[in-house]
Each structure stands twice: as C-alpha cells, then as structure tokens.
Design an enzyme around this catalytic site. Structure first.
Site, PDB file in Angstrom:
ATOM      1  N   ASP A 161       0.828  -1.201   0.000  1.00 40.62           N
ATOM      2  CA  ASP A 161       0.000   0.000   0.000  1.00 40.62           C
ATOM      3  C   ASP A 161       0.866   1.257   0.000  1.00 40.62           C
ATOM      4  O   ASP A 161       2.099   1.176  -0.015  1.00 40.62           O
ATOM      5  CB  ASP A 161      -0.944  -0.066   1.212  1.00 40.62           C
ATOM      6  CG  ASP A 161      -2.291   0.563   0.945  1.00 40.62           C
ATOM      7  OD1 ASP A 161      -2.384   1.451   0.098  1.00 40.62           O
ATOM      8  OD2 ASP A 161      -3.265   0.158   1.613  1.00 40.62           O
ATOM      9  N   ARG A 214      -3.003  -1.143  -8.610  1.00 39.35           N
ATOM     10  CA  ARG A 214      -4.329  -0.545  -8.520  1.00 39.35           C
ATOM     11  C   ARG A 214      -4.382   0.679  -9.428  1.00 39.35           C
ATOM     12  O   ARG A 214      -3.403   1.422  -9.532  1.00 39.35           O
ATOM     13  CB  ARG A 214      -4.608  -0.184  -7.064  1.00 39.35           C
ATOM     14  CG  ARG A 214      -4.994  -1.393  -6.195  1.00 39.35           C
ATOM     15  CD  ARG A 214      -6.496  -1.587  -6.188  1.00 39.35           C
ATOM     16  NE  ARG A 214      -7.104  -0.365  -5.666  1.00 39.35           N
ATOM     17  CZ  ARG A 214      -7.215  -0.087  -4.367  1.00 39.35           C
ATOM     18  NH1 ARG A 214      -6.833  -0.952  -3.466  1.00 39.35           N
ATOM     19  NH2 ARG A 214      -7.745   1.056  -3.973  1.00 39.35           N
ATOM     20  N   ASP A 218     -10.133   3.385  -3.577  1.00 42.57           N
ATOM     21  CA  ASP A 218     -10.765   2.139  -3.129  1.00 42.57           C
ATOM     22  C   ASP A 218     -12.185   1.962  -3.669  1.00 42.57           C
ATOM     23  O   ASP A 218     -12.965   2.912  -3.735  1.00 42.57           O
ATOM     24  CB  ASP A 218     -10.861   2.125  -1.595  1.00 42.57           C
ATOM     25  CG  ASP A 218      -9.498   2.010  -0.952  1.00 42.57           C
ATOM     26  OD1 ASP A 218      -8.482   1.991  -1.674  1.00 42.57           O
ATOM     27  OD2 ASP A 218      -9.463   1.944   0.289  1.00 42.57           O
TER      28      ASP A 218
HETATM   29  C1  GLA Z   1      -5.966   1.360   1.470  1.00 42.18           C
HETATM   30  C2  GLA Z   1      -6.110   0.330   0.372  1.00 42.18           C
HETATM   31  C3  GLA Z   1      -7.259  -0.600   0.689  1.00 42.18           C
HETATM   32  C4  GLA Z   1      -7.028  -1.269   2.043  1.00 42.18           C
HETATM   33  C5  GLA Z   1      -6.825  -0.209   3.102  1.00 42.18           C
HETATM   34  C6  GLA Z   1      -6.399  -0.815   4.421  1.00 42.18           C
HETATM   35  O1  GLA Z   1      -7.064   2.214   1.509  1.00 42.18           O
HETATM   36  O2  GLA Z   1      -6.286   0.954  -0.862  1.00 42.18           O
HETATM   37  O3  GLA Z   1      -7.409  -1.569  -0.336  1.00 42.18           O
HETATM   38  O4  GLA Z   1      -5.899  -2.101   1.948  1.00 42.18           O
HETATM   39  O5  GLA Z   1      -5.822   0.726   2.730  1.00 42.18           O
HETATM   40  O6  GLA Z   1      -6.178   0.161   5.405  1.00 42.18           O
END
Ligand code: GLA
Length: 557
Positions: A161, A214, A218
């Site tokens: 991340d 990604r 999210d």
């Molecule tokens: C970020 C990521 C998510 C998840 C959260 C966990 O927002 O993009 O997919 O892993 O962190 O805190």
C-alpha cells in the site's frame, strides 16, 4: 497534464502484444518482475467485508469455506490478510510481528494451515512509516528485513500500500520492496496498491518489479456516485480504465480493486455486470465477501467458468470500450487467444434497452456467419453479423463470438490510402469519421483540410476521440503507417489523445500521448491479421477538443 509531459518527448512505440506496453522505454528496460504472473491473480482478501475486524479463526474458516465451496477449483488460490494483522510495534529485533490477540498462533502457523489446504497466503504492508490504519508499523526503510520475514513465514503474495509515505518518490519506495522480495529467492506475487497515483502502469509499477497495480482509489459497496474519490462505485472505477489498455498484459495487470459481489450493496444484475467487466478487462479477481455464508446467486456468478476464462485469457489486449452509444449504453470487447471476441453489452441506464453492435465493429468482419455464446444464459445462437440484445438496467449481456462460414477474400497486393477504402465499420466521438478532411464535429464533410502542426495533408482520416475505424485486410497486408496528431484546427494547448492500432483485436502498436503540436509517424506490422482497427482514445482528461488525425494513412498489402 504535468505528469504526462515526459510522454510527449517519447517516440512512438510499436509494442509487441505480449509485452507490458509502456510508452516510456526506460520503464520497459527495467521491468523484471519479482515473480512472473502470467494470468491475473485470483483469490480472496479480508478488507472489503471485514476491514480491521480480522483474526486467525476468520482466516482459517475462510480457507475452509473456499475449498468447501469449490472456489479453489474455479481458480481462486490466494487467501490474503489485509490491514490490521500487525502488532502495533516491531519486536525487540525490529522485526514485524502479528497481533498476538487476534493471531495467537502466529502468522507462520496460519500460513501452514492455508498451505495444507492446497491454497496460498497473501499479506499486506505499506510503503510508508505506518499502514493505512495508522496504528501499525509500515515497511519503509525496513524492506529487506520485512521481505525476509514474509519469506520465512511462507508468504506467497504481498499487497503493498501507499499510506504514510512521507512524500518520498514512488519508484524508490516500491522498488526497494521489489528488490528485497527478489533477494529472498521465494516466489512472492507483488501487487502494488498506490491507487493509480503517478501512473504506476507506465512508470514505477513495472520498474519496481510489480506485476499488478491498482488504478483507482478504493472500491465501495455500491453501484455509482459519479465521483473519483474514495470509496468509488463500480461504474466509476470502470470509467477510470479507458485509455489504460496499452499497459496491460502478462506480468502487468491493471488492478480494478477487489470484488464487492456477495456484500449486499449490489443487485445480482449489477453483480453480474461488475464481474463481467472486471473479467473483460483482465483485472485480478480478488473476492471481498464472507465465504462462510456465500449465497447461491453470488456463488454462481463468481464461479461461472466461461466468464472466468475471459479474465484468464490473454488475447493481446485487455477489454476496452469499443463504443459509447449515448444514453448509458456501451459496448465493451476484448480479443480471445483463439481468435474469438468477447463482447459485453452494458446498460448503465435506468430502463431495459436494446444494445446493438456488429461483428465488424468488434473486429470480426469479413464473414457471413457467426456463432454467439451467451456466457450468462449458457445459450448459443447464430448471426449474419448483427450483435444485439435486450439488456436490463444496470446489467450486461456477455457474448463470446466466433467467426464461422465463408471468410471474405484477401486484399490484393498494393499500397492503399485508408481514406480511399471501404471500411467494415466506424465509430466516432463527434460526427462521422471524415475522409481527407478534419473532424467538423457534426455533419459529414464539415471539416477542413487535414493539418497537424504546420503540415497540411491531402489524404487521411479526421476523427474525434473516442473513435475507431475497422478495415478488412484478409491476412495479406504487411504494414500500416500514418502521421498521427491533434488537428491544428483546435486551439493551441487543447486536446490530448492516444492512437493505437489493433490486428484482430490484438494491440500492434500505439503512440505516445499526443497533444497539440507536430505529428509523429506510427508504423505497425500487421502480420497475418484479417482485420485492422484504428483507434483513438481520449488522453484520460475528457474528450473535449480531441480532433485526432490519421494523416497519410497507408496500408501496404
Ligand atoms: C488502502 C487500500 C485498501 C485497504 C486499506 C487498508 O485504503 O487501498 O485496499 O488495503 O488501505 O487500510
């Protein structure tokens, strides 16, 4: 637009289809994956359903349920811990440790349990001083020790991340972990999670050794709210994918984020659309629901073998939007490696609607007979070229289409101006595609003489993104080339597009991002392709002013 500036300097690149196409030669040269990943990863992750509410019982029960439901046989392999598995501090040696209350048996014992089920285990960390939930130590400046720790526990996948990065450069942070994972010698799949920031697909993603990244913020458990900030709806994520096609391929998957099927925020119709489009775009398929209480409708969606086969098939291009018909009706398609095409007729509108395209527009022209397999209904039909269906609101009809019957003759040897040929099909953002004129936006023939930079051209195509022109080659043409650029009729500093050429749906080559200014020559080898598609995609900033010319567009047969 600033981030795109280096691309303007890059020459036009003709990318071999199997390579992670990048636009910048530097990224290609450095792209050695941590672990090769030839098909999009499939598995489960704790975050979408459980957030921080995780423990070892949940992970074991999930592994049990994954096998009991036959999801493993469908291809789902990885059981992934997300954020909140960590203790709030490192141990006396400075090593990471699992939360001793939630994971009393330790991470190694959990990995052993998952492996004994015939599955693989993934873990989560952040390229920052802390993970996204803030309370847990990040891996920044601890990459080597942490990678060794993961390998020692038997970890098979890392989701890395981007929180609490201290604004240090993306490449430094993500490559440090990529190099550390490589140094362990254990095959660990390396999935970057930097939310599409700074274009990981074209820059630091492959250069870090990552094999997926990604593309957006999210996902949320809902259809759409029209926003690109977190959490995002299913449709809003889809809209952010157009234009990323050149970067997808084996070892280079555009990750549309984890699935929301089975989490109750989508209807079954919407869930089928979500799953169909994620599969069509070759996204990793990471389940995000509670597998212990999997309902039959969700199970049927997530295990449909013919849809999963689309996700796992690399036919030379991820799925892409072929046509926006307006009113929320869209046609998306991708080539399959057996020469068929999978099409998704997608109805975003509030009412049932008929969506129609053609085999020619899907890149399957030149025949008089086609077979259509409806991948959700499981039925077969035939067509002479029309592809049409009644599609429910927020739903899809997904066809796999094979060319059958007589195929039209080869094109005789010669050099042709594309603007003099009959086309199989064409589509355009505004007005029709023009022959030997720029795009005037409305009626046929309303443009001007083609002009890119200070050069005027007698011959060529005047288009407006998003645009496609489909040609019949018949397997005997060797090369296509054109001077490509934004027509000088738009105001200076307006318009940004990318030009791409596809042979039988497979990406043959693409231009750097083109803005107002001189043309570049795009030349591609067309091999034995039966059809050629000339596509102009908006440069991801909206298609206003995207008057895009294929000047002196020549086909050699
Ligand atoms: C970020 C990521 C998510 C998840 C959260 C966990 O927002 O993009 O997919 O892993 O962190 O805190």
């Amino acid at each position: 637009m600033l981030a795109a500036l280096p691309l303007l300097l890059a020459a036009v690149i003709a990318a071999p289809p199997a390579v992670a196409a990048t636009g910048t030669p530097a990224a290609t040269a450095a792209a050695v994956p941590v672990t090769p990943v030839l098909t999009p990863p499939m598995g489960w992750n704790s975050w979408n359903k459980f957030g921080c509410n995780i423990n070892e019982a949940l992970i074991r029960e999930t592994a049990d349920a994954l096998v009991a439901n036959g999801l493993d046989r469908a291809g789902y392999q990885y059981v992934n811990l997300d954020d909140c598995w960590l203790a709030t501090s490192r141990d006396a040696n400075g090593d990471l440790q699992g939360d001793s209350v939630r994971f009393p048996s330790g991470i190694k014992a959990l990995a052993d349990y998952v492996h004994a089920k015939g599955l693989k285990i993934g873990i989560y960390e952040s390229a920052g001083t802390a993970t996204c939930m803030g309370a847990y130590p990040g891996s920044l400046d601890h990459e080597q020790a942490d990678a060794r720790q993961f390998a020692g526990w038997g970890i098979d996948l890392l989701k890395y991340d981007n929180c609490n990065s201290g604004n240090r450069p993306y490449l430094n942070r993500f490559k440090a972990m990529g190099d550390a994972l490589k140094a362990t010698g254990r095959p660990i799949v390396y999935m970057l999670c930097s939310w599409g920031k700074d274009a990981p697909w074209s820059t630091y993603g492959p250069a870090s050794g990552g094999t997926s990244w990604r593309t957006t913020e999210d996902i949320g458990n809902f259809w759409s709210n029209g926003s690109q900030s977190t959490p995002m709806g299913v449709v809003d994520i889809l809209d952010a994918q157009a234009g990323l096609e050149p970067y997808s391929g084996p070892n280079a998957w555009n990750d549309m984020d984890m699935l929301e099927v089975g989490n109750g925020g989508l209807t079954d119709t919407e869930s089928r659309a979500h799953f169909s489009l994620w599969s069509l775009l070759n996204s990793p398929l990471i389940l995000g629901n509670d597998l212990r209480t999997l309902d039959p409708a969700s199970e049927a969606i997530l295990t449909n073998p013919e849809v999963l086969a689309v996700d796992q098939d690399w036919g030379g291009s991820q799925g892409r939007r072929m046509r926006d018909l307006g009113g929320g009706l869209q046609v998306w398609a991708k080539p399959m490696s057996d020469g068929s095409v999978t099409a998704v007729l997608f109805n975003r509108s509030a009412a049932t609607a008929t969506i129609t395209t053609s085999a020619a527009e899907l890149g399957l022209g030149g025949s008089d007979a086609y077979t259509l397999r409806d991948l959700w209904a499981g039925t077969d039909s035939t067509s002479t070229g029309t592809v049409s269906a009644s599609v429910p609101s927020h739903g899809v009809v997904m066809y796999r289409i094979h060319r059958a019957g007589t195929t039209a003759a080869a094109r005789p040897a010669g050099t042709y101006q594309v603007s003099d040929l009959a086309w199989l099909a064409s589509g355009n953002g505004w007005g029709p595609v023009e022959r030997d004129r720029s795009n005037g936006e409305q009626a046929a023939g309303d443009g001007r003489a083609l002009k890119i930079g200070s050069t005027t051209y007698a011959k060529g195509l005047g288009t407006h993104a998003d645009s496609a022109v489909h040609l019949w080659l018949g397997g005997t043409c060797s090369q296509f080339s054109a001077d490509v650029g934004i027509d000088s009729e738009v105001h200076a500093n307006h318009g940004s597009v990318r030009f791409a050429a596809y042979g039988d749906g497979r990406l043959l080559g693409y231009s750097a991002l083109k803005t107002y200014g001189p043309a570049t020559r795009l030349t591609v080898a067309t091999g034995g392709a039966l059809t050629l598609e000339l596509r102009v995609t908006d440069g991801r900033d909206g298609n206003a002013y995207d008057h895009a010319d294929w000047a002196n567009a020549q086909l050699t047969c």
